[in-house]
Design a protein around this motif. Structure first.
Motif, PDB file in Angstrom:
ATOM      1  N   CYS A 135       0.810  -1.222   0.000  1.00 29.73           N
ATOM      2  CA  CYS A 135       0.000   0.000   0.000  1.00 29.73           C
ATOM      3  C   CYS A 135       0.845   1.274   0.000  1.00 29.73           C
ATOM      4  CB  CYS A 135      -0.932   0.009   1.210  1.00 29.73           C
ATOM      5  SG  CYS A 135      -2.130  -1.345   1.228  1.00 29.73           S
ATOM      6  N   GLY A 136       2.055   1.194   0.547  1.00 27.25           N
ATOM      7  CA  GLY A 136       2.856   2.400   0.685  1.00 27.25           C
ATOM      8  C   GLY A 136       3.963   2.547  -0.330  1.00 27.25           C
ATOM      9  N   THR A 137       4.699   1.470  -0.584  1.00 28.01           N
ATOM     10  CA  THR A 137       5.858   1.543  -1.476  1.00 28.01           C
ATOM     11  C   THR A 137       5.505   1.107  -2.896  1.00 28.01           C
ATOM     12  OG1 THR A 137       7.426   1.202   0.327  1.00 28.01           O
ATOM     13  CG2 THR A 137       8.195   0.663  -1.885  1.00 28.01           C
ATOM     14  N   PHE A 138       4.916  -0.070  -3.035  1.00 30.20           N
ATOM     15  CA  PHE A 138       4.621  -0.599  -4.369  1.00 30.20           C
ATOM     16  C   PHE A 138       3.385   0.049  -4.986  1.00 30.20           C
ATOM     17  CE2 PHE A 138       6.499  -4.945  -2.949  1.00 30.20           C
ATOM     18  CZ  PHE A 138       7.760  -4.393  -2.931  1.00 30.20           C
TER      19      PHE A 138
ATOM     20  N   ASP B 101      -3.324 -14.869  -4.408  1.00 27.26           N
ATOM     21  CA  ASP B 101      -2.530 -15.091  -3.202  1.00 27.26           C
ATOM     22  C   ASP B 101      -2.041 -13.769  -2.617  1.00 27.26           C
ATOM     23  OD1 ASP B 101      -0.944 -16.776  -1.305  1.00 27.26           O
ATOM     24  OD2 ASP B 101       0.736 -15.820  -2.353  1.00 27.26           O
ATOM     25  N   ILE B 102      -1.576 -12.853  -3.483  1.00 25.27           N
ATOM     26  CA  ILE B 102      -1.122 -11.543  -3.012  1.00 25.27           C
ATOM     27  C   ILE B 102      -2.273 -10.775  -2.384  1.00 25.27           C
ATOM     28  CG2 ILE B 102      -0.221  -9.293  -3.747  1.00 25.27           C
ATOM     29  CD1 ILE B 102       1.383 -10.802  -5.874  1.00 25.27           C
ATOM     30  N   ALA B 103      -3.449 -10.830  -3.024  1.00 24.45           N
ATOM     31  CA  ALA B 103      -4.620 -10.139  -2.483  1.00 24.45           C
ATOM     32  C   ALA B 103      -4.983 -10.683  -1.101  1.00 24.45           C
ATOM     33  CB  ALA B 103      -5.798 -10.284  -3.442  1.00 24.45           C
ATOM     34  N   GLU B 104      -4.879 -11.994  -0.927  1.00 20.99           N
ATOM     35  CA  GLU B 104      -5.220 -12.582   0.375  1.00 20.99           C
ATOM     36  C   GLU B 104      -4.198 -12.183   1.430  1.00 20.99           C
ATOM     37  OE1 GLU B 104      -7.966 -14.680   2.721  1.00 20.99           O
ATOM     38  OE2 GLU B 104      -8.057 -13.857   0.685  1.00 20.99           O
ATOM     39  N   GLN B 105      -2.913 -12.137   1.054  1.00 21.15           N
ATOM     40  CA  GLN B 105      -1.888 -11.658   1.994  1.00 21.15           C
ATOM     41  C   GLN B 105      -2.186 -10.219   2.410  1.00 21.15           C
ATOM     42  OE1 GLN B 105       2.333 -12.437   1.217  1.00 21.15           O
ATOM     43  NE2 GLN B 105       1.732 -13.829  -0.434  1.00 21.15           N
ATOM     44  N   CYS B 106      -2.541  -9.387   1.440  1.00 22.97           N
ATOM     45  CA  CYS B 106      -2.843  -7.985   1.721  1.00 22.97           C
ATOM     46  C   CYS B 106      -4.062  -7.872   2.631  1.00 22.97           C
ATOM     47  CB  CYS B 106      -3.071  -7.238   0.417  1.00 22.97           C
ATOM     48  SG  CYS B 106      -3.270  -5.461   0.617  1.00 22.97           S
TER      49      CYS B 106
ATOM     50  N   MET C 139      -4.995  -6.442  10.286  1.00 19.27           N
ATOM     51  CA  MET C 139      -4.307  -6.447  11.577  1.00 19.27           C
ATOM     52  C   MET C 139      -3.305  -5.302  11.729  1.00 19.27           C
ATOM     53  SD  MET C 139      -1.523  -9.602  11.344  1.00 19.27           S
ATOM     54  CE  MET C 139      -2.722 -10.831  10.851  1.00 19.27           C
ATOM     55  N   HIS C 140      -3.107  -4.512  10.668  1.00 16.92           N
ATOM     56  CA  HIS C 140      -2.088  -3.466  10.721  1.00 16.92           C
ATOM     57  C   HIS C 140      -2.589  -2.256  11.504  1.00 16.92           C
ATOM     58  CE1 HIS C 140       1.069  -0.683   9.502  1.00 16.92           C
ATOM     59  NE2 HIS C 140       1.740  -1.736   9.081  1.00 16.92           N
ATOM     60  N   ASP C 141      -1.666  -1.601  12.203  1.00 12.89           N
ATOM     61  CA  ASP C 141      -2.012  -0.434  13.022  1.00 12.89           C
ATOM     62  C   ASP C 141      -2.597   0.697  12.177  1.00 12.89           C
ATOM     63  OD1 ASP C 141      -2.168   0.805  15.523  1.00 12.89           O
ATOM     64  OD2 ASP C 141      -0.269   1.854  15.224  1.00 12.89           O
ATOM     65  N   PHE C 142      -2.175   0.793  10.908  1.00  9.03           N
ATOM     66  CA  PHE C 142      -2.689   1.831  10.014  1.00  9.03           C
ATOM     67  C   PHE C 142      -3.557   1.242   8.898  1.00  9.03           C
ATOM     68  CE2 PHE C 142       1.044   3.764  11.958  1.00  9.03           C
ATOM     69  CZ  PHE C 142       0.534   4.992  12.346  1.00  9.03           C
ATOM     70  N   GLY C 143      -4.099   0.063   9.155  1.00  9.17           N
ATOM     71  CA  GLY C 143      -4.903  -0.609   8.139  1.00  9.17           C
ATOM     72  C   GLY C 143      -6.119   0.178   7.705  1.00  9.17           C
ATOM     73  N   ALA C 144      -6.778   0.856   8.632  1.00 13.74           N
ATOM     74  CA  ALA C 144      -7.966   1.648   8.282  1.00 13.74           C
ATOM     75  C   ALA C 144      -7.604   2.755   7.298  1.00 13.74           C
ATOM     76  CB  ALA C 144      -8.594   2.235   9.544  1.00 13.74           C
ATOM     77  N   ASP C 145      -6.451   3.394   7.493  1.00 19.34           N
ATOM     78  CA  ASP C 145      -6.008   4.443   6.571  1.00 19.34           C
ATOM     79  C   ASP C 145      -5.677   3.851   5.202  1.00 19.34           C
ATOM     80  OD1 ASP C 145      -6.178   6.347   8.632  1.00 19.34           O
ATOM     81  OD2 ASP C 145      -4.163   5.844   9.321  1.00 19.34           O
ATOM     82  N   MET C 146      -5.067   2.673   5.182  1.00 21.79           N
ATOM     83  CA  MET C 146      -4.728   2.024   3.913  1.00 21.79           C
ATOM     84  C   MET C 146      -5.990   1.730   3.108  1.00 21.79           C
ATOM     85  SD  MET C 146      -1.797  -0.616   5.268  1.00 21.79           S
ATOM     86  CE  MET C 146      -0.277  -0.020   6.038  1.00 21.79           C
ATOM     87  N   ILE C 147      -7.043   1.302   3.790  1.00 20.80           N
ATOM     88  CA  ILE C 147      -8.302   1.017   3.096  1.00 20.80           C
ATOM     89  C   ILE C 147      -8.855   2.281   2.460  1.00 20.80           C
ATOM     90  CG2 ILE C 147     -10.718   0.348   3.443  1.00 20.80           C
ATOM     91  CD1 ILE C 147      -9.704  -1.644   5.568  1.00 20.80           C
ATOM     92  N   ARG C 148      -8.868   3.381   3.210  1.00 23.41           N
ATOM     93  CA  ARG C 148      -9.436   4.634   2.686  1.00 23.41           C
ATOM     94  C   ARG C 148      -8.652   5.136   1.477  1.00 23.41           C
ATOM     95  NH1 ARG C 148     -10.022   5.970   8.272  1.00 23.41           N
ATOM     96  NH2 ARG C 148      -8.231   7.349   8.194  1.00 23.41           N
ATOM     97  N   ILE C 149      -7.343   4.944   1.498  1.00 23.69           N
ATOM     98  CA  ILE C 149      -6.500   5.448   0.404  1.00 23.69           C
ATOM     99  C   ILE C 149      -6.627   4.589  -0.845  1.00 23.69           C
ATOM    100  CG2 ILE C 149      -4.109   5.825  -0.328  1.00 23.69           C
ATOM    101  CD1 ILE C 149      -3.520   6.555   2.639  1.00 23.69           C
ATOM    102  N   HIS C 150      -6.708   3.268  -0.673  1.00 23.32           N
ATOM    103  CA  HIS C 150      -6.575   2.378  -1.828  1.00 23.32           C
ATOM    104  C   HIS C 150      -7.832   1.612  -2.219  1.00 23.32           C
ATOM    105  CE1 HIS C 150      -2.239   2.936  -2.144  1.00 23.32           C
ATOM    106  NE2 HIS C 150      -2.173   2.824  -0.833  1.00 23.32           N
ATOM    107  N   PHE C 151      -8.739   1.363  -1.281  1.00 20.14           N
ATOM    108  CA  PHE C 151      -9.828   0.423  -1.577  1.00 20.14           C
ATOM    109  C   PHE C 151     -11.230   1.014  -1.464  1.00 20.14           C
ATOM    110  CE2 PHE C 151      -6.342  -2.041   0.538  1.00 20.14           C
ATOM    111  CZ  PHE C 151      -5.751  -2.457  -0.649  1.00 20.14           C
ATOM    112  N   GLY C 152     -11.363   2.234  -0.967  1.00 21.00           N
ATOM    113  CA  GLY C 152     -12.674   2.858  -0.903  1.00 21.00           C
ATOM    114  C   GLY C 152     -12.974   3.445   0.462  1.00 21.00           C
ATOM    115  N   GLU C 153     -14.025   4.221   0.538  1.00 22.45           N
ATOM    116  CA  GLU C 153     -14.419   4.882   1.775  1.00 22.45           C
ATOM    117  C   GLU C 153     -15.006   3.878   2.771  1.00 22.45           C
ATOM    118  OE1 GLU C 153     -13.792   7.995   2.589  1.00 22.45           O
ATOM    119  OE2 GLU C 153     -12.750   8.162   0.670  1.00 22.45           O
ATOM    120  N   PRO C 154     -14.903   4.191   4.062  1.00 16.12           N
ATOM    121  CA  PRO C 154     -15.409   3.261   5.078  1.00 16.12           C
ATOM    122  C   PRO C 154     -16.859   2.842   4.872  1.00 16.12           C
ATOM    123  CG  PRO C 154     -14.089   4.962   6.108  1.00 16.12           C
ATOM    124  CD  PRO C 154     -14.217   5.345   4.665  1.00 16.12           C
ATOM    125  N   GLU C 155     -17.706   3.786   4.461  1.00 17.31           N
ATOM    126  CA  GLU C 155     -19.125   3.458   4.300  1.00 17.31           C
ATOM    127  C   GLU C 155     -19.357   2.482   3.144  1.00 17.31           C
ATOM    128  OE1 GLU C 155     -18.412   7.686   2.663  1.00 17.31           O
ATOM    129  OE2 GLU C 155     -17.861   6.488   4.438  1.00 17.31           O
TER     130      GLU C 155
END
Length: 310
Positions: free
Chosen positions: A237-240, A259-264, A270-286
């Motif tokens: 989410c940050g480098t690649f 497999d990569i998608a499942e790892q992500c 479980m990541h401390d900044f996972g919620a932010d990663m979702i908002r940036i790359h996968f869509g809004e919380p709602e």
């Protein structure tokens, strides 16, 4: 020397720390004292990219003074974690700054400090947009070699429990109650398994392309014991940012997108900044009505190589 006179500014909360932490004149007496104490040559004090702590370049070295307890943040755990991470990287032969000195100055406040060798190079974030796909593949391969060395078993070095912290994280409160309950149940079902040393924040600001052609890893303050998959969250989410060339380099030319998608998926939840990663790359919380939506969004991003909605 009257030690109480070295640092003359007042720190009583986070805002007051923010007013002083990049003020060279305020830190000069302390830095001069540290360099005399550690028998290091003193030269011009320069700013580095601001972060959380007071960090300056002095000749060929970097001095980091951590926020004291009076700032409202007790930095001792971060200090001990970074010390462990740097020493371990140096021992394993991972390209990282060499630790030169460490200690505590008991002045007006107690200041923990680290002195490390300055890496001559450029942060990947500063030139990533200009490099070729071939170079991205090369960087991906080098990062794979680094993480294979780094993400290995070691003694516990801090008190962070990655699953418990994920359960208590406040950053997820913007998501629906249903999503949060489903995530909570998912986390409760996770077996810690084999715990490895993970850097925890391998974003492009913490990866330096050295003048010698090597990749250097910096800033180990977010390191923790976690499943090795935890490391791919910041990488993807940050480098690649899911660019196929990076994925080919890191995971191999015939990488499996599912497999990569499942790892992500596992790493982000479980990541401390996972919620932010979702908002940036996968869509809004709602938009995340359940975990199935998130899983499908991640797979779509891996396949397309572009963050959702871009």
């Amino acid at each position: 020397m009257n030690m109480t006179q070295l640092f003359k500014r007042t720190i009583h909360d986070w805002a007051s720390w923010g007013e002083v932490y990049q003020d060279i004149d305020a830190w000069r007496p302390l830095i001069e004292h540290i360099f005399a104490r550690e028998n290091l040559p003193l030269s011009e004090i320069e700013h580095l990219m601001p972060g959380t702590n007071a960090v300056f370049k002095v000749g060929n070295v970097v001095v980091k003074l951590l926020a004291p307890r009076e700032s409202g943040m007790d930095a001792r755990s971060d200090y001990e974690t970074e010390l462990f991470g740097l020493r371990r990287a140096n021992q394993l032969g991972i390209c990282a700054p060499k630790l030169l000195a460490t200690g505590c100055i008991r002045d007006k406040y107690d200041f923990l400090y680290l002195v490390i060798a300055h890496i001559s190079g450029v942060e990947l974030a500063q030139f990533e947009s200009r490099i070729s796909d071939c170079k991205k593949e090369e960087i991906g391969r080098k990062l794979r070699d680094i993480t294979l060395k780094m993400n290995t078993s070691c003694a516990r070095f801090n008190e962070i429990n990655v699953i418990h912290r994920a359960m208590e994280a406040k950053r997820w409160t913007r998501f629906s109650t249903g999503f949060m309950l489903e995530r909570q149940a998912w986390l409760e079902q996770q077996s810690p398994g084999k715990m490895m040393f993970t850097h925890g924040d391998l974003n492009s600001d913490n990866i330096i392309a050295g003048a010698d052609g090597e990749l250097y890893i910096i800033d180990f303050a977010d390191a923790l014991l976690a499943p090795a998959v935890y490391e791919v969250a910041a990488l993807l989410c940050g480098t690649f940012e899911f660019h196929p060339a990076y994925l080919r380099g890191y995971f191999g030319a015939g990488y499996n997108a599912a497999d990569i998608a499942e790892q992500c998926f596992h790493a982000v939840l479980m990541h401390d900044f996972g919620a932010d990663m979702i908002r940036i790359h996968f869509g809004e919380p709602e938009e995340m009505t359940d975990l199935g939506v998130l899983r499908q969004r991640i797979y779509s991003v891996v396949i397309s190589g572009k963050s959702f909605g871009r």
